[in-house]
Write an enzyme that holds these catalytic residues in place. Sequence first.
Site, short mmCIF file in Angstrom:
data_model
loop_
_atom_site.label_atom_id
_atom_site.label_comp_id
_atom_site.label_asym_id
_atom_site.label_seq_id
_atom_site.Cartn_x
_atom_site.Cartn_y
_atom_site.Cartn_z
N LYS A 25 32.77 47.41 43.46
CA LYS A 25 32.42 47.62 42.02
C LYS A 25 30.98 46.94 42.11
O LYS A 25 29.92 48.19 41.10
CB LYS A 25 32.53 45.94 41.32
CG LYS A 25 34.53 46.82 40.80
CD LYS A 25 35.65 46.08 40.71
CE LYS A 25 37.02 46.72 40.88
NZ LYS A 25 38.07 44.96 40.48
N GLN A 84 38.95 38.92 40.45
CA GLN A 84 39.39 39.98 41.08
C GLN A 84 40.75 39.29 41.08
O GLN A 84 41.27 37.65 41.74
CB GLN A 84 39.28 40.02 42.23
CG GLN A 84 39.30 41.20 43.86
CD GLN A 84 39.45 42.52 42.42
OE1 GLN A 84 38.37 42.86 41.92
NE2 GLN A 84 40.75 43.08 42.44
N ASP A 87 38.83 44.16 31.68
CA ASP A 87 40.10 44.37 32.08
C ASP A 87 40.86 45.06 30.99
O ASP A 87 41.84 45.27 31.42
CB ASP A 87 40.24 42.86 33.41
CG ASP A 87 39.89 43.51 34.92
OD1 ASP A 87 40.06 44.67 35.30
OD2 ASP A 87 39.63 42.69 35.84
#
Length: 291
Positions: free
Chosen positions: A51, A95, A118
């Site tokens: 990422k 994460q 997200d």
Amino acid sequence: MQIIDGKLVASQVLEEVKGDIDRLKAAGITPGLAVVLVGDDPASQVYVNSKVKKCGELGMHSRKIVLPADASQEELLEVIRELNADASIHGILVQSPPPPHIDEAAVVLEIDPAKDVDGFHPENVAKLVMEDESGFVPCTPLGCIRLLKAAGIETAGANAVVIGRSMIVGKPMAHLLMSKQSNATVTVAHSRTKNLPELCRSADIIVAAIGRPSFVTAEFVKDGAVVIDVGINRVEDASAKRGYRIVGDVAYDEVAPRCRAITPVPGGVGPMTIAMLMANTVKACRQQTGA
Ligand code: NDP
């Protein structure tokens, strides 16, 4: 039979995103993404690094914050508060999965919904259900919808079966498919669903998000169906360099010949997830800066 090329579609998304970033930068604004990792899980490290690398390739600002595996919940929340207040950061993600002593739901709640790229914060979940497009939708199902569009699949009136009901994939996928944008008729299946192969044979579109290698076999699929395979599973393979290979939730070799279109693994849904994360970060930047 059409193989839906996720790498190609992801590169098209990233090209659009790069254009947006270049325009924002010309106006003096650089979109920024913060990625927080707790612990040293090797798979998570790979995801986080890819990422950050993608941000660099696109000319985006990024911050990678790694906390030790024994970092406390409060330390993590403090990092999130700091990122919420940092004007150079427009998107924040933690994460998954964090170590077991971390309360993931509390972490998600702490993230400013405007920076929740997200799409896990309850405010964004509500916006998805309400079809309020100002919210953020989880990247993987967003990528699946984009793949269906790119492949020219008509979703309106289609019978879709989503296998899996996670907050990350199955549930948001079902909402996107049933939305007024897609207009599919959606059934969501899970581990307690009865007669799953029969149910799936009624589907024009099957989305498999189960986490079990090669679970969806030919008997699940009617001729001419479209199959989107979200699964990423490691299976041992002595002939592979790393000792394992990645397979999806769909038994590709036997299912593909029946399909009108199918996504491969790897090279299908996987590359879309990171592309949609970049797109969500640019959207967050635009919203926060009014640019
Ligand atoms: P979860 O484990 O959170 O959810 C799996 C779902 O599958 C659950 O709803 C579960 O049902 C259902 N399920 C499990 N066994 C069966 C069964 N025998 N019959 C029917 N349904 C079953 O997984 P995720 O949603 O997080 O991920 C799913 C897959 O997608 C994984 O392989 C994961 O690695 C992959 N993934 C890929 C991404 C990408 O970028 N391509 C991103 C995210 C995930 P129940 O609720 O009843 O337990």
